[in-house]
Design an enzyme around this catalytic site. Sequence first.
Site, PDB file in Angstrom:
ATOM      1  N   CYS A 263       0.821  -1.218   0.000  1.00  0.00           N
ATOM      2  CA  CYS A 263       0.000   0.000   0.000  1.00  0.00           C
ATOM      3  C   CYS A 263       0.855   1.269   0.000  1.00  0.00           C
ATOM      4  O   CYS A 263       0.371   2.329  -0.393  1.00  0.00           O
ATOM      5  CB  CYS A 263      -0.945  -0.005   1.199  1.00  0.00           C
ATOM      6  SG  CYS A 263      -0.080  -0.186   2.767  1.00  0.00           S
ATOM      7  N   ARG A 291      -5.585   4.410  -6.781  1.00  0.00           N
ATOM      8  CA  ARG A 291      -6.311   5.055  -5.682  1.00  0.00           C
ATOM      9  C   ARG A 291      -7.142   6.223  -6.228  1.00  0.00           C
ATOM     10  O   ARG A 291      -8.270   6.454  -5.804  1.00  0.00           O
ATOM     11  CB  ARG A 291      -5.330   5.578  -4.606  1.00  0.00           C
ATOM     12  CG  ARG A 291      -4.442   4.529  -3.935  1.00  0.00           C
ATOM     13  CD  ARG A 291      -5.205   3.611  -2.992  1.00  0.00           C
ATOM     14  NE  ARG A 291      -6.033   4.326  -2.046  1.00  0.00           N
ATOM     15  CZ  ARG A 291      -5.589   4.858  -0.892  1.00  0.00           C
ATOM     16  NH1 ARG A 291      -4.332   4.736  -0.543  1.00  0.00           N
ATOM     17  NH2 ARG A 291      -6.413   5.498  -0.080  1.00  0.00           N
TER      18      ARG A 291
HETATM   19  N1   CP Z   1      -1.451   3.922   1.186  1.00  0.00           N
HETATM   20  C1   CP Z   1      -1.824   5.050   1.809  1.00  0.00           C
HETATM   21  O1   CP Z   1      -2.922   5.170   2.335  1.00  0.00           O
HETATM   22  O2   CP Z   1      -0.880   6.018   1.786  1.00  0.00           O
HETATM   23  P1   CP Z   1      -0.944   7.388   2.598  1.00  0.00           P
HETATM   24  O3   CP Z   1      -0.804   7.041   4.043  1.00  0.00           O
HETATM   25  O4   CP Z   1       0.230   8.190   2.080  1.00  0.00           O
HETATM   26  O5   CP Z   1      -2.251   8.049   2.327  1.00  0.00           O
HETATM   27  N1  NVA Z   2      -0.732   0.092   8.194  1.00  0.00           N
HETATM   28  C1  NVA Z   2      -0.235   1.384   7.763  1.00  0.00           C
HETATM   29  C2  NVA Z   2      -0.851   1.775   6.466  1.00  0.00           C
HETATM   30  C3  NVA Z   2      -0.411   3.093   5.909  1.00  0.00           C
HETATM   31  C4  NVA Z   2      -1.095   3.425   4.610  1.00  0.00           C
HETATM   32  C5  NVA Z   2      -0.545   2.402   8.835  1.00  0.00           C
HETATM   33  O1  NVA Z   2      -1.655   2.386   9.387  1.00  0.00           O
HETATM   34  O2  NVA Z   2       0.319   3.221   9.158  1.00  0.00           O
END
Ligand code: CP
Ligand code: NVA
Length: 311
Positions: A263, A291
């Site tokens: 992600c 996204r």
């Molecule tokens: N993957 C994701 O949600 O990235 P951000 O935390 O940068 O929004």
């Molecule tokens: N598991 C991570 C995802 C970030 C997009 C967090 O919550 O920091």
Amino acid sequence: MVRHFIDLFDVSPETARALITQALALKQDFLKGNRPPHLARRTLGLFFEKPSLRTRVSFETAIAQLGGSAVFLRAKDVGMGVRESVADFARVISQYVDALAVRTFAQSTIEELARHASIPIVNALSDAAHPCQALADLMTIQETLGRVEGVKLVFVGDGNNVARSLALASALLGAKFVLAAPPDYEFPTHFRTRYEARFPDVPLTVVHDPFKAMEGAEVVYTDVWASMGQEDEAEYRRAAFAPFQVNEELLSASGPEAIFLHCLPAHRGEEVTADILDGPRSRVLPQAANRLHFQKALLMWLMLDQLPGGA
Ligand code: CP
Ligand code: NVA
């Protein structure tokens, strides 16, 4: 009744499928150079307690490209729950914006906002869930492999917000989800209980041997070992998760065509090695790009009630 998007527990398989179909169609249109103003003069509020690149920017650009605009509210500037109650915040902001995307620590904050708001509330990540990420990821799988149903998706690492939402998205859309995690970092009991009640016929598979999990994997996914808010635990988590690093050796135990997803943000040399993250199997950049297209489909569904098939 106001429609919210705060947890995939509340989303039907038809809606999940239709959102992905719509997102893929919007992407094709966008790549042809079209930016139809489906959400002209609509406004999206964003209230964030945690940092963000992808989620914030994809939401802000999604609504801008659809002809609307965004208002970003950093939690400490607004003082929700400090200057005034969550309920008052929800009732007031509902008069100004057409929907609100919310990134919080506690899932209960998003639920409390939804109880008092008269506009759609979107979970833009909480400690418990990241539903926008998970459905956008299944869109990426559909786009890359040409199907979702029956695809074996292995999440290697922490049973965190991203893993939980991916498990739910997989159950909704027929992917075969497996979590490979150390014993102390599986899904919490309350999540498993709720999952089993919602999907009594879809087992929630957890294994402790990452190599075993890899057998026949078509998608290998990982995320950071310490999520936002867990920075103090980073050191001992590093030790617990070391055998779960996605590297060449582990990935070679997967299916020969397996793709790698993350992600992001990623920590090269921790949950994934640089050669995998930046290598030929990685699809993390198109994954991040999707996204944007998924957020458009989601905003249109929430603000206009428009989805193919009327889901
Ligand atoms: N993957 C994701 O949600 O990235 P951000 O935390 O940068 O929004
Ligand atoms: N598991 C991570 C995802 C970030 C997009 C967090 O919550 O920091």
